[in-house]
Design an enzyme around this catalytic site. Structure first.
Site, mmCIF file in Angstrom:
data_model
loop_
_atom_site.group_PDB
_atom_site.id
_atom_site.type_symbol
_atom_site.label_atom_id
_atom_site.label_comp_id
_atom_site.label_asym_id
_atom_site.label_seq_id
_atom_site.Cartn_x
_atom_site.Cartn_y
_atom_site.Cartn_z
ATOM 1 N N SER A 98 16.236 31.447 -25.159
ATOM 2 C CA SER A 98 16.189 31.054 -23.756
ATOM 3 C C SER A 98 16.508 29.561 -23.606
ATOM 4 O O SER A 98 17.576 29.117 -24.028
ATOM 5 C CB SER A 98 14.827 31.422 -23.160
ATOM 6 N N LEU A 99 15.608 28.776 -23.033
ATOM 7 C CA LEU A 99 15.838 27.326 -22.986
ATOM 8 C C LEU A 99 16.127 26.799 -24.383
ATOM 9 O O LEU A 99 16.984 25.920 -24.570
ATOM 10 C CB LEU A 99 14.614 26.621 -22.391
ATOM 11 N N ASP A 220 18.262 42.335 -20.128
ATOM 12 C CA ASP A 220 17.815 40.992 -19.746
ATOM 13 C C ASP A 220 18.062 40.774 -18.265
ATOM 14 O O ASP A 220 19.208 40.704 -17.811
ATOM 15 C CB ASP A 220 18.574 39.950 -20.576
ATOM 16 N N HIS A 247 14.511 39.982 -21.772
ATOM 17 C CA HIS A 247 14.652 38.568 -22.105
ATOM 18 C C HIS A 247 13.568 38.122 -23.091
ATOM 19 O O HIS A 247 13.809 37.248 -23.924
ATOM 20 C CB HIS A 247 14.569 37.729 -20.828
#
Length: 269
Positions: A98-99, A220, A247
């Site tokens: 993710s980030l 996701d 996700h």
């Protein structure tokens, strides 16, 4: 956990990180609102016999203390490089979720000589309008209603097959755990969500030279799969693999994520 000083745009950050294991270096970068341990504990447990694993707490998370304010991509990259160097790693394999996938990819682009391979799950090159709307909602709820944010994340980050098997008690128990975690780090989560909406890797992706695996979860709904397809198209010689789940793959099915990461590491040697 070790602490290292990292010069950043607004001053100096005290970066906390986990280091464990032995062997070639593997740096793991967590996602929004997570920490090194909450984001990667199963992967760390599975791979620490074969790799020296370094996992930083990004600014806004865990034990890291930074000067505050909006997060700058280059500063997050500096945390990755500084913690790896402080742990004695001159070069390392790199994985992010993710980030963390965004930060790991930027690190590979800006420090190609240090990155032996890149694995990115649930990443994106630039947030589109839908994602900007979503991340700004996260930011608002983190500051005003962490319990509502926890419920929203539960409904959108988990895959549909995971949620289909839960009863009402499972939903309530998991949401309560999320809410407690978010309530203790609401400012950090809000800053990271703000950064999610702002970061742009478009010009950096072609600069990635490390062997790259892009992992895309078929279900996701936070960062839809076409974003990972775009990353794979723009990174030279990147390989894209689709997996089932949502996700939150590191929480939903850590064994699957570990297997794909391990296969990639074995392929690149």
């Amino acid at each position: 956990m070790p602490i290292v000083d990292v010069p950043v745009t607004a001053g100096v950050s005290k970066a906390s990180y986990t280091v464990v294991g032995q062997g070639p270096g593997l740096v793991l970068v967590h996602g929004t609102g997570a920490t090194a341990q909450s984001g990667w504990a199963p992967v760390i447990g599975a791979l620490s016999d074969s790799y020296t694993i370094v996992a930083p707490d990004l600014p806004g998370s865990g034990g890291t203390r930074d000067p505050g304010g909006p997060l700058v991509l280059e500063d997050l990259v500096a945390h990755v490089v500084a913690t790896a160097r402080d742990a004695g790693l001159d070069s390392f394999h790199l994985a992010g979720h993710s980030l963390g996938a965004v930060v790991a990819t930027a690190t590979a682009a800006l420090h190609p000589a240090r990155v032996d391979s890149l694995t990115a799950h649930g990443g994106w090159s630039r947030a589109d309008a839908r994602m900007v709307f979503q991340f700004r909602l996260w930011q608002r709820l983190a500051l005003t209603d962490p319990a509502a944010l926890a419920r929203l994340l539960l409904l959108t980050a988990m895959g549909k097959n995971t949620l289909r098997g839960w009863d009402e008690a499972a939903f309530e128990q998991t949401a309560a755990g999320f809410a407690e975690q978010l309530g203790s780090s609401r400012d950090g989560f809000a800053r990271q969500a703000q950064a999610d909406a702002a970061f742009d890797l478009t010009e950096l992706l072609p600069r990635v030279t490390a062997p790259t695996l892009i992992i895309s979860s078929a279900d996701d709904r936070v960062v839809p799969p076409h974003h990972q397809h775009e990353m794979a198209d723009r990174i030279p010689r990147a390989r894209l693999v689709r997996v089932p789940g949502g996700h939150a793959l590191p929480a939903e099915n850590p064994a699957l994520l570990t297997a794909r990461l391990g296969e990639h590491l074995a392929d690149v040697g």
